[in-house]
Design a protein around this motif. Structure first.
Motif, PDB file in Angstrom:
ATOM      1  N   GLU A 109       0.768  -0.837  -0.347  1.00 51.70           N
ATOM      2  CA  GLU A 109       0.272  -0.199   0.086  1.00 51.70           C
ATOM      3  C   GLU A 109       0.876   1.256   0.681  1.00 51.70           C
ATOM      4  O   GLU A 109       1.816   1.197   0.987  1.00 51.70           O
ATOM      5  N   ALA A 110       0.790   2.183  -0.952  1.00 49.07           N
ATOM      6  CA  ALA A 110       1.417   3.818  -0.886  1.00 49.07           C
ATOM      7  C   ALA A 110       0.735   4.687  -0.311  1.00 49.07           C
ATOM      8  O   ALA A 110       1.505   5.019  -0.037  1.00 49.07           O
ATOM      9  N   PHE A 117       6.365   7.933  -1.893  1.00 47.44           N
ATOM     10  CA  PHE A 117       6.400   7.019  -0.166  1.00 47.44           C
ATOM     11  C   PHE A 117       7.766   6.332  -0.209  1.00 47.44           C
ATOM     12  O   PHE A 117       8.510   5.675  -1.050  1.00 47.44           O
ATOM     13  N   THR A 118       8.087   5.649   1.120  1.00 49.93           N
ATOM     14  CA  THR A 118       8.988   4.981   1.089  1.00 49.93           C
ATOM     15  C   THR A 118       8.698   3.319   1.874  1.00 49.93           C
ATOM     16  O   THR A 118       8.021   3.363   2.995  1.00 49.93           O
ATOM     17  N   TYR A 147       1.733   6.228 -11.990  1.00 46.72           N
ATOM     18  CA  TYR A 147       2.289   5.730 -12.494  1.00 46.72           C
ATOM     19  C   TYR A 147       3.506   5.425 -11.048  1.00 46.72           C
ATOM     20  O   TYR A 147       3.780   6.686 -10.608  1.00 46.72           O
ATOM     21  N   ALA A 148       4.676   4.721 -11.109  1.00 47.64           N
ATOM     22  CA  ALA A 148       5.578   4.606 -10.366  1.00 47.64           C
ATOM     23  C   ALA A 148       6.846   4.129 -10.676  1.00 47.64           C
ATOM     24  O   ALA A 148       7.108   4.056 -11.255  1.00 47.64           O
ATOM     25  N   VAL A 206      -7.493   2.659  -3.137  1.00 49.03           N
ATOM     26  CA  VAL A 206      -6.740   2.388  -2.405  1.00 49.03           C
ATOM     27  C   VAL A 206      -5.070   2.137  -3.711  1.00 49.03           C
ATOM     28  O   VAL A 206      -5.461   1.163  -4.973  1.00 49.03           O
ATOM     29  N   VAL A 207      -4.100   2.710  -3.527  1.00 49.46           N
ATOM     30  CA  VAL A 207      -2.699   2.861  -4.238  1.00 49.46           C
ATOM     31  C   VAL A 207      -1.534   1.821  -4.015  1.00 49.46           C
ATOM     32  O   VAL A 207      -1.476   1.786  -3.364  1.00 49.46           O
ATOM     33  N   TYR A 208      -1.476   1.261  -4.077  1.00 45.88           N
ATOM     34  CA  TYR A 208      -1.039  -0.124  -4.774  1.00 45.88           C
ATOM     35  C   TYR A 208       0.412  -0.679  -5.030  1.00 45.88           C
ATOM     36  O   TYR A 208       0.353  -0.300  -6.442  1.00 45.88           O
TER      37      TYR A 208
END
Length: 100
Positions: free
Chosen positions: A6-7, A19-20, A36-37, A95-97
């Motif tokens: 979970e981000a 996020f870390t 996008y990540a 929720v972004v994963y």
């Protein structure tokens, strides 16, 4: 083995955030076609990409102006010469994963 983490909440940012996870900083970018990540560090001098200017699917490093394709991690302008890592993203129930 890569796992989904979970981000953030999907509605918690407009254009970019980070996020870390286990000392890896990952930048999230919201584009017209999704989220996008990529690694949150310019491959030239490690400046945080989530603080850079976003124009279309590209982000400019805030330190020296290197340009990266957010969707592929490809470097498009000097002084950076190496791409940045990309990560798969999914959104479920707001929720972004990120798969890290």
């Amino acid at each position: 083995m890569a796992q989904w983490r979970e981000a953030c909440r999907e509605d918690s940012f407009r254009k970019a955030t980070s996020f870390t996870h286990r000392r890896k900083e990952i930048a999230l970018f919201r584009l017209d076609d999704g989220i996008y990540a990529i690694a949150n560090s310019c491959s030239h001098e490690y400046s945080p990409l989530c603080e850079g200017m976003v124009v279309g699917p590209h982000v400019y490093c805030p330190k020296h102006g290197s340009r990266f394709d957010i969707t592929t991690g490809a470097v498009l302008d000097l002084p950076a010469t190496s791409p940045v890592k990309t990560y798969p993203v999914k959104v479920e129930e707001g929720v972004v994963y990120v798969k890290v």
